[in-house]
Scaffold this motif. Structure first.
Motif, PDB file in Angstrom:
ATOM      1  N   UNK A 169      -3.462   5.409  -6.735  1.00 42.16           N
ATOM      2  CA  UNK A 169      -3.234   6.102  -5.390  1.00 42.16           C
ATOM      3  C   UNK A 169      -4.831   6.276  -4.608  1.00 42.16           C
ATOM      4  N   UNK A 170      -5.760   6.503  -5.450  1.00 40.51           N
ATOM      5  CA  UNK A 170      -7.138   6.583  -4.969  1.00 40.51           C
ATOM      6  C   UNK A 170      -7.326   5.221  -4.476  1.00 40.51           C
ATOM      7  N   UNK A 171      -7.260   4.221  -5.416  1.00 43.97           N
ATOM      8  CA  UNK A 171      -7.525   2.814  -4.791  1.00 43.97           C
ATOM      9  C   UNK A 171      -6.865   2.312  -3.492  1.00 43.97           C
ATOM     10  N   UNK A 172      -5.613   2.849  -3.467  1.00 44.15           N
ATOM     11  CA  UNK A 172      -4.744   2.378  -2.108  1.00 44.15           C
ATOM     12  C   UNK A 172      -5.430   3.209  -0.950  1.00 44.15           C
ATOM     13  N   UNK A 173      -5.895   4.491  -1.106  1.00 45.31           N
ATOM     14  CA  UNK A 173      -6.311   5.327  -0.017  1.00 45.31           C
ATOM     15  C   UNK A 173      -7.543   4.586   0.296  1.00 45.31           C
ATOM     16  N   UNK A 174      -8.433   4.298  -0.533  1.00 42.47           N
ATOM     17  CA  UNK A 174      -9.647   3.581   0.012  1.00 42.47           C
ATOM     18  C   UNK A 174      -9.435   2.368   0.684  1.00 42.47           C
ATOM     19  N   UNK A 175      -8.452   1.452   0.157  1.00 39.11           N
ATOM     20  CA  UNK A 175      -8.138   0.377   1.137  1.00 39.11           C
ATOM     21  C   UNK A 175      -7.730   0.680   2.568  1.00 39.11           C
ATOM     22  N   UNK A 176      -6.787   1.598   2.462  1.00 38.21           N
ATOM     23  CA  UNK A 176      -6.323   2.017   3.979  1.00 38.21           C
ATOM     24  C   UNK A 176      -7.292   2.506   4.781  1.00 38.21           C
ATOM     25  N   UNK A 177      -8.300   3.343   4.245  1.00 38.77           N
ATOM     26  CA  UNK A 177      -9.376   3.890   4.855  1.00 38.77           C
ATOM     27  C   UNK A 177     -10.307   2.591   5.397  1.00 38.77           C
ATOM     28  N   UNK A 178     -10.597   1.663   4.445  1.00 36.44           N
ATOM     29  CA  UNK A 178     -11.587   0.453   4.743  1.00 36.44           C
ATOM     30  C   UNK A 178     -10.840  -0.356   5.892  1.00 36.44           C
ATOM     31  N   UNK A 179      -9.604  -0.507   5.959  1.00 40.50           N
ATOM     32  CA  UNK A 179      -8.839  -1.439   6.834  1.00 40.50           C
ATOM     33  C   UNK A 179      -8.520  -0.609   8.076  1.00 40.50           C
ATOM     34  N   UNK A 180      -8.620   0.627   8.209  1.00 39.76           N
ATOM     35  CA  UNK A 180      -8.237   1.379   9.144  1.00 39.76           C
ATOM     36  C   UNK A 180      -6.984   1.228   9.329  1.00 39.76           C
ATOM     37  N   UNK A 214      -4.032   2.980  10.548  1.00 40.25           N
ATOM     38  CA  UNK A 214      -3.597   4.341  11.188  1.00 40.25           C
ATOM     39  C   UNK A 214      -2.129   4.692  10.910  1.00 40.25           C
ATOM     40  N   UNK A 215      -1.560   3.355  10.822  1.00 34.70           N
ATOM     41  CA  UNK A 215       0.033   3.419  10.522  1.00 34.70           C
ATOM     42  C   UNK A 215       0.569   4.015   9.339  1.00 34.70           C
ATOM     43  N   UNK A 216      -0.313   4.157   8.346  1.00 32.42           N
ATOM     44  CA  UNK A 216      -0.162   4.541   7.106  1.00 32.42           C
ATOM     45  C   UNK A 216      -0.574   6.078   6.851  1.00 32.42           C
ATOM     46  N   UNK A 217      -0.896   6.593   8.153  1.00 27.61           N
ATOM     47  CA  UNK A 217      -1.259   8.114   7.838  1.00 27.61           C
ATOM     48  C   UNK A 217      -0.267   8.905   7.456  1.00 27.61           C
ATOM     49  N   UNK A 252       0.784  -1.097   0.013  1.00 28.00           N
ATOM     50  CA  UNK A 252      -0.034  -0.126  -0.086  1.00 28.00           C
ATOM     51  C   UNK A 252       0.961   1.142   0.019  1.00 28.00           C
ATOM     52  N   UNK A 253       1.962   1.359   0.618  1.00 25.13           N
ATOM     53  CA  UNK A 253       3.162   2.348   0.803  1.00 25.13           C
ATOM     54  C   UNK A 253       3.639   2.804  -0.910  1.00 25.13           C
ATOM     55  N   UNK A 254       3.801   1.571  -1.302  1.00 21.64           N
ATOM     56  CA  UNK A 254       4.332   1.703  -2.861  1.00 21.64           C
ATOM     57  C   UNK A 254       3.101   2.245  -3.583  1.00 21.64           C
ATOM     58  N   UNK A 255       1.879   1.876  -3.552  1.00 21.74           N
ATOM     59  CA  UNK A 255       0.809   2.252  -4.260  1.00 21.74           C
ATOM     60  C   UNK A 255       0.448   3.661  -3.984  1.00 21.74           C
ATOM     61  N   UNK A 256       0.469   4.257  -2.877  1.00 21.79           N
ATOM     62  CA  UNK A 256       0.341   5.576  -2.561  1.00 21.79           C
ATOM     63  C   UNK A 256       1.285   6.406  -3.022  1.00 21.79           C
ATOM     64  N   UNK A 257       2.353   5.915  -3.573  1.00 23.42           N
ATOM     65  CA  UNK A 257       3.716   6.782  -3.968  1.00 23.42           C
ATOM     66  C   UNK A 257       3.492   6.494  -5.515  1.00 23.42           C
ATOM     67  N   UNK A 258       2.625   5.944  -5.987  1.00 19.43           N
ATOM     68  CA  UNK A 258       2.358   5.565  -7.453  1.00 19.43           C
ATOM     69  C   UNK A 258       2.201   6.880  -8.418  1.00 19.43           C
ATOM     70  N   UNK A 306       1.284  11.724   0.479  1.00 15.90           N
ATOM     71  CA  UNK A 306       0.697  11.476  -1.084  1.00 15.90           C
ATOM     72  C   UNK A 306       0.050  12.712  -1.102  1.00 15.90           C
ATOM     73  N   UNK A 307      -0.856  13.189  -0.344  1.00 15.47           N
ATOM     74  CA  UNK A 307      -1.769  14.319  -0.374  1.00 15.47           C
ATOM     75  C   UNK A 307      -1.083  15.652  -0.722  1.00 15.47           C
ATOM     76  N   UNK A 308      -0.013  15.848  -0.219  1.00  9.84           N
ATOM     77  CA  UNK A 308       0.894  17.004  -0.544  1.00  9.84           C
ATOM     78  C   UNK A 308       1.289  16.898  -1.931  1.00  9.84           C
ATOM     79  N   UNK A 309       1.962  15.506  -2.150  1.00 13.47           N
ATOM     80  CA  UNK A 309       2.416  15.532  -3.581  1.00 13.47           C
ATOM     81  C   UNK A 309       1.478  15.733  -4.663  1.00 13.47           C
ATOM     82  N   UNK A 310       0.267  15.414  -4.661  1.00 12.84           N
ATOM     83  CA  UNK A 310      -0.705  15.497  -5.527  1.00 12.84           C
ATOM     84  C   UNK A 310      -1.100  17.028  -5.935  1.00 12.84           C
TER      85      UNK A 310
END
Length: 297
Positions: free
Chosen positions: A22-33, A35-38, A10-16, A44-48
């Motif tokens: 990135x949007x798909x990876x973020x959705x998975x992070x949200x769904x699975x809660x 927090x360590x990937x905050x 997921x970290x790799x996907x968030x830096x894609x 990623x948010x700042x980069x986009x």
């Protein structure tokens, strides 16, 4: 897949470089809660903001995930709140960042370490936004702040009006949350039909006895059919016991509008039983059919 195994991927996907990935990876992070990937979400948010994020797909998904994971970084939310992104559309260009700004308005309201007045100053500007969705979520966010300084801002917005009635409705909801119920109750007599309807709906969402008292007074003294129906529906949606008892007391032959207003209680067994007993006591077959239609759907 265990969290330990999913996190690196997921970290790799968030830096894609693909905003879709990135949007798909973020959705998975949200769904699975996760927090360590905050920190990865924030990075990623700042980069986009500096890359081509068509339709704000990446930023919207990242903001949604950060909101769900209760990120309270004021700088993050402020950056999104300020963002405008114009993209070509048939006949001209449109701002595709409205959803992002709306999400960030709510996010900013969760930043409890920031003085409420500072947050309010930032949010107040968004109440004059072009996009109705941003104005609506901003009104909600001001209520979430739970700061008395928000009340005059919301009052001013109500007096100024809005082309979208739901924005005024959101202001009313927040004003009730800020204990300005009397101000909302007074709007039941406003000159604007939409304002009256939104006031009734907001009061119906309150459990406060004062809200029911205001709705009851309006119903009993208002001769306008449309408004009386709106007030009935508001009381029917209320979780206030006094409102429920009052409506059940209005059940009589021909009172199909009362049954329709009480329909939100169809899944509450005890309440449904009380309503059915009142319907049966009228001896009206017509009313019985209305009850069956509304409560068995």
């Amino acid at each position: 897949m265990a969290v330990e195994e999913a996190a690196p991927a997921l970290r790799k996907a968030l830096s894609d470089k693909s905003n879709l990935v990135v949007s798909k990876a973020a959705a998975i992070v949200e769904l699975r809660g996760l927090h360590e990937l905050v920190p990865d979400l924030i990075a990623a948010f700042a980069r986009w903001f500096g890359e081509g994020d068509a339709q704000c797909w990446a930023k919207n998904a990242l903001a949604k995930a950060m909101l769900a994971l209760e990120v309270s970084d004021a700088e993050v939310w402020q950056q999104g709140l300020r963002h405008v992104q114009m993209e070509g559309s048939y006949g001209g260009s449109i701002d595709v960042a409205a959803t992002l700004r709306a999400t960030c308005a709510i996010g900013l309201a969760t930043c409890t370490r920031l003085p409420a007045v500072s947050v309010l100053n930032l949010l107040a500007e968004r109440l004059t936004e072009t996009e109705a969705a941003v104005r609506l979520e901003t009104a909600r966010a001001i209520g979430m702040l739970n700061a008395p300084e928000g009340e005059p801002v919301l009052r001013l917005k109500v007096h100024a009006g809005d082309d979208e009635p739901r924005v005024i409705g959101a202001c009313f909801d927040s004003l009730i949350a800020l204990r300005a119920l009397n101000f909302v109750a007074a709007r039941l007599w406003d000159d604007d039909d939409d304002v009256r309807m939104e006031a009734a709906s907001a009061l119906g969402g309150s459990r406060d006895d004062a809200a029911f008292t205001a709705l009851k007074a309006c119903y009993e003294s208002c001769a306008e059919r449309q408004m009386r129906k709106a007030v009935l529906l508001a009381m029917g949606a209320s979780r206030n016991e006094s409102a429920l008892t009052y409506l059940i007391g209005l059940i009589e032959p021909g009172a199909s509008n009362v049954i329709e207003a009480l329909a939100p209680n169809r899944f509450h067994d005890d309440t449904r039983r009380r309503i059915e007993e009142a319907v049966n006591a009228t001896g009206s077959e017509t009313l019985r059919r209305v009850f069956q239609k509304e409560f068995n759907s």
